[in-house]
Motif scaffolding. Structure first.
Motif: not given
Length: 143
Positions: A27-30, A53-55, A61-69, A76-83
């Motif tokens: 629930s805390d993931l964008a 903005e998500a913060s 937590k914010c899931m975003l592309p590994l490229r362009g992280t 207080g925001v954890e970025c989760i980079a995925v490929s």
């Protein structure tokens, strides 16, 4: 509903898998990122603004592309980079089983992808990515 923003692909894919597996997304993931035809997560414009903005909306937590992280993240925001979509599904679904599927036979991953494929609009990028993933895992050609 029609979305023209490619950055919404990742969030939509997570929502579809969450619904099909009957397992909630945290629930805390964008999440944002474009899903390519082979399941890769492509970078999108204005990543740091999206995280900021998500913060503001309370996401931790914010899931975003590994490229362009982005390196500019609010405290207080954890970025989760995925490929890949596979990495995103592993990292975005909480793992808690709830609802009727917890009490019934669980579907295989291939069955879930096949179900998702039939809910997506023909010709859409996300449908093509799901079809490609399913074909690479099962060898099935789908229309």
């Amino acid at each position: 509903m029609k979305l023209s923003e490619p950055a919404a692909d990742l969030a939509i894919a997570l929502a579809l898998v969450s619904s099909l597996r009957d397992i909630p997304v945290a629930s805390d993931l964008a999440a944002f990122g474009e899903v390519g035809l082979v399941g890769e997560i492509r970078s999108v414009d204005r990543a740091s603004i999206r995280v900021s903005e998500a913060s503001k909306f309370g996401f931790k937590k914010c899931m975003l592309p590994l490229r362009g992280t982005t390196t500019d993240t609010p405290s207080g925001v954890e970025c989760i980079a995925v490929s890949s979509i596979e990495e995103a599904i592993e990292g975005g679904i909480t793992g808690r089983i709830q609802g009727p599927m917890a009490r019934s036979k669980r579907k295989s991953e291939e069955e879930l992808f096949h179900d998702a494929l039939h809910m997506l609009s023909p010709g859409s990028m996300i449908r093509e990515a799901v079809a490609h993933i399913l074909q690479s895992r099962t060898g099935a050609l789908l229309c």
